[in-house]
Design an enzyme around this catalytic site. Sequence first.
Site, mmCIF file in Angstrom:
data_model
loop_
_atom_site.group_PDB
_atom_site.id
_atom_site.type_symbol
_atom_site.label_atom_id
_atom_site.label_comp_id
_atom_site.label_asym_id
_atom_site.label_seq_id
_atom_site.Cartn_x
_atom_site.Cartn_y
_atom_site.Cartn_z
ATOM 1 N N CYS A 1 -6.735 6.477 -0.761
ATOM 2 C CA CYS A 1 -5.631 5.517 -0.714
ATOM 3 C C CYS A 1 -5.464 4.787 -2.050
ATOM 4 O O CYS A 1 -4.377 4.327 -2.380
ATOM 5 C CB CYS A 1 -5.871 4.473 0.367
ATOM 6 S SG CYS A 1 -5.904 5.124 2.037
ATOM 7 N N ARG B 1 4.148 6.307 10.142
ATOM 8 C CA ARG B 1 4.774 5.725 8.955
ATOM 9 C C ARG B 1 5.985 6.550 8.495
ATOM 10 O O ARG B 1 7.109 6.238 8.827
ATOM 11 C CB ARG B 1 3.752 5.564 7.831
ATOM 12 C CG ARG B 1 2.599 4.611 8.183
ATOM 13 C CD ARG B 1 3.081 3.184 8.345
ATOM 14 N NE ARG B 1 2.022 2.262 8.691
ATOM 15 C CZ ARG B 1 1.244 1.625 7.822
ATOM 16 N NH1 ARG B 1 1.379 1.824 6.529
ATOM 17 N NH2 ARG B 1 0.338 0.771 8.244
ATOM 18 N N HIS C 1 -1.908 7.401 8.549
ATOM 19 C CA HIS C 1 -1.378 8.168 7.410
ATOM 20 C C HIS C 1 -2.074 9.523 7.415
ATOM 21 O O HIS C 1 -3.270 9.605 7.742
ATOM 22 C CB HIS C 1 -1.737 7.488 6.074
ATOM 23 C CG HIS C 1 -0.782 6.442 5.598
ATOM 24 N ND1 HIS C 1 -1.210 5.308 4.927
ATOM 25 C CD2 HIS C 1 0.574 6.350 5.654
ATOM 26 C CE1 HIS C 1 -0.156 4.567 4.606
ATOM 27 N NE2 HIS C 1 0.937 5.176 5.030
ATOM 28 N N ARG D 1 5.313 -4.491 2.664
ATOM 29 C CA ARG D 1 5.043 -3.635 1.507
ATOM 30 C C ARG D 1 6.322 -3.235 0.759
ATOM 31 O O ARG D 1 6.241 -2.557 -0.281
ATOM 32 C CB ARG D 1 4.284 -2.368 1.947
ATOM 33 C CG ARG D 1 2.933 -2.657 2.577
ATOM 34 C CD ARG D 1 2.050 -1.422 2.619
ATOM 35 N NE ARG D 1 1.660 -0.974 1.282
ATOM 36 C CZ ARG D 1 0.879 0.074 1.045
ATOM 37 N NH1 ARG D 1 0.414 0.797 2.052
ATOM 38 N NH2 ARG D 1 0.569 0.430 -0.193
HETATM 39 N N1 ARG Z 1 -2.843 -1.726 4.505
HETATM 40 C C1 ARG Z 1 -2.212 -0.538 4.018
HETATM 41 C C2 ARG Z 1 -1.155 -0.085 5.017
HETATM 42 O O1 ARG Z 1 -1.368 -0.227 6.193
HETATM 43 C C3 ARG Z 1 -3.226 0.526 3.794
HETATM 44 C C4 ARG Z 1 -2.687 1.775 3.191
HETATM 45 C C5 ARG Z 1 -3.709 2.828 3.005
HETATM 46 N N2 ARG Z 1 -3.240 3.888 2.195
HETATM 47 C C6 ARG Z 1 -3.312 5.201 2.472
HETATM 48 N N3 ARG Z 1 -2.947 6.045 1.561
HETATM 49 N N4 ARG Z 1 -3.664 5.635 3.649
HETATM 50 O O2 ARG Z 1 -0.122 0.408 4.644
#
Ligand code: ARG
Length: 281
Positions: free
Chosen positions: A272, A149, A178, A104
């Site tokens: 999200c 994260r 998250h 990302r």
């Molecule tokens: N696939 C993404 C990740 O793992 C999903 C993010 C979801 N976003 C959120 N705001 N929770 O980073």
Amino acid sequence: MRQNSNGGGTNQKRQARSRHYLMCEPTFFDVTYSINPWMDPSLPTSTERGLSQWKTLHDLLVDLGHTVELIEPVAGLLDMVYSANGATVVDGRALVARFRHEERADESAAYLDWFRVQGWEAQQAECVNEGEGDFLCAGDVILAGTGFRSEPKSHDEVREFFGKPVLGLTLVDDRYYHLDTALAVLDGDEIMYHPEAFSPESRALLAERFPDAVLVDAPDAAVFGLNAVSDGLHVIIPQQAERLPDQLRERGFEPIGVDMTELLKGGGSSKCCTLELRPRP
Ligand code: ARG
């Protein structure tokens, strides 16, 4: 703007406030890698279904009277649809994400560029910081998640950058990686959360600080019931949530169920996919 000032079974008067959101069309949506337990690259995904679910959410926000801006999706950045992770935007200033995962990382430049071109004051975070995925404004305080994260020191960076109090919370269940998958702000400092997603210390903090919070059970958390978008009256939640709609109605909110099951294959739902852009006071 649709308004219903006399919600549900309480005397509580609720009022929708018009918001400004940033979304990213899932033109390139797919699941080809796995950075959270929801992502299984061996399962089939449908970009078309993802697009139509996203469009329903987009059009609903517009119908509710909100302003929705769009950022151009970038080929190869499958997760860019989850725009909540792009930044945290408070008082007209954007702290752009620094992603934990390589997959990302390139989203940051796209978001930074978007904010600058649109004339917002913006800079990229120094610490690993996944934007509104982990930082949620609850009244005057910023609730900050860590554990999977955003790194703990990103909480200090956010406190300094925005000059606001930050309350750090630790997530312990990797399905709720998250903060915005385990907790949602409904209005001002009214929140809902799934207690089991948090460490014992964080649960104690939440119970003390938010004694009236809506507590969401495991089945509703597991359909991403906490990944909700609230405008102070309407609360957009997954249509699969069972108990949550009544819990919200009891507080005078108006739940609106949407189907985001395709985008859940990437580990995200309505919240999200929406980044709130908070203007200068
Ligand atoms: N696939 C993404 C990740 O793992 C999903 C993010 C979801 N976003 C959120 N705001 N929770 O980073």
